[in-house]
Write a protein that holds these residues in place. Sequence first.
Motif, mmCIF file in Angstrom:
data_model
loop_
_atom_site.group_PDB
_atom_site.id
_atom_site.type_symbol
_atom_site.label_atom_id
_atom_site.label_comp_id
_atom_site.label_asym_id
_atom_site.label_seq_id
_atom_site.Cartn_x
_atom_site.Cartn_y
_atom_site.Cartn_z
ATOM 1 N N GLY A 180 4.478 -10.558 0.379
ATOM 2 C CA GLY A 180 3.749 -10.273 1.597
ATOM 3 C C GLY A 180 3.623 -11.490 2.502
ATOM 4 N N THR A 201 -1.444 -7.164 1.092
ATOM 5 C CA THR A 201 -0.485 -6.612 0.143
ATOM 6 C C THR A 201 -0.445 -7.446 -1.131
ATOM 7 O OG1 THR A 201 1.389 -7.903 0.992
ATOM 8 C CG2 THR A 201 0.940 -5.749 2.030
ATOM 9 N N THR A 216 -1.023 -2.064 -1.371
ATOM 10 C CA THR A 216 -1.892 -2.609 -0.333
ATOM 11 C C THR A 216 -3.325 -2.314 -0.735
ATOM 12 O OG1 THR A 216 -0.223 -2.222 1.371
ATOM 13 C CG2 THR A 216 -2.487 -2.544 2.114
ATOM 14 N N SER A 220 -6.891 -3.112 3.773
ATOM 15 C CA SER A 220 -5.849 -4.071 4.187
ATOM 16 C C SER A 220 -6.448 -5.414 4.593
ATOM 17 C CB SER A 220 -5.020 -3.493 5.358
ATOM 18 O OG SER A 220 -4.393 -2.291 4.974
#
Length: 371
Positions: A180, A201, A216, A220
């Motif tokens: 990520g 992530t 995720t 988030s």
Amino acid sequence: MKTQISKQHTDVVAVQPQTTFPKEDRMKKQSSTLKLAILVAMVITMALSAVAQDEIVGGPGSTYYNPNQVALKAWYLANEVVDFSTVYDSAGTAHSLSQPTGLAFDGSNLWISNAGNNTVMKIRASDGQFQASYPVTSPGTLAFDGQRIWVNHRTSSGGNTVSVLFAADGRQALNTITVGNMPNYMIWDGWGLWVVARDGTFKRIDNWGSTYCSGTTPGSGWDYGVAFDGNNTWISDYSNSKVYVYNYQCSLQKTISVPGGPVGIVFDGTNMWTANETNGTVARITPTGSVTEYTVGGVPWMVAFDGANIWVTTGSGGTVKKVVAFGSNLGSVSGGITPCVDASGPSPFDLAFDGASMWVSCPASNAVGKM
């Protein structure tokens, strides 16, 4: 301790002269010698047990005993810090640190990511002697898997890859792995590496560098810390003040609210602990999800466990503090230790425990401290 007992037993047996006594006399003498050896061993064991009982985790008034503390008595107070801004190799050549951030211990050596000169340095933990330095672009946090060092690549504005080096010689062990955006901390769970990123992530990467599972986190948020409890992996979400618990298949098992923006997270063998940046606390999370906070002040950032205490960096507060993890003094906070002091001021960042001492990185001071 075992060596001492064994030696004393050998000395007792060694004083027995060679004789020509009849068989019965020899057997009686051997029996007496054996009894004496056993008695000596019992006395030594009892003495060591008594010493162990005197070594109390948590200080006066505590009832929690840790026999391992006997062997570690010399460092357990840890009220002093030795700074390293330059390390030397066996030939006396100097090697300077440059904005050190991530730390990891491989069983013998301390690994340091030098973001300022795009290298990862290996020094001997026992005495700080320089061993090697390897080129790595924008090195960030580090993790050790028993054979290899994992290094994430992150700048202040981006980065989304991880490199893997053999700890023995720094050779590239796997192809660069995509993760990520802005990867933060990593943890090895015995089979795969978990890496969390600022974009919310996470990935679990198998031993061969392939993605086993990913996901995720809810909301988030800015995922920062990651820890493993032997069964599940815990991820701290700074922006949403949550901690998430995932199984090995990246399936969410539990969500726990932790006030104050948890950043660093570490397991003490029973409970999880987080460093909470916005309210100046560390939090202890029990297996049932109960959360208790302890005030340490400053801007708590990273945490590490030494077998008895939780260590926490206070960021702009400039200190490292200890919180008692067990016993009647649970939650007691030590006075701060100020590491890596120079004209630019201390700003402790990451922590790593080598089994005898705690290490701290100070990017602003271009130094690491050994406590």
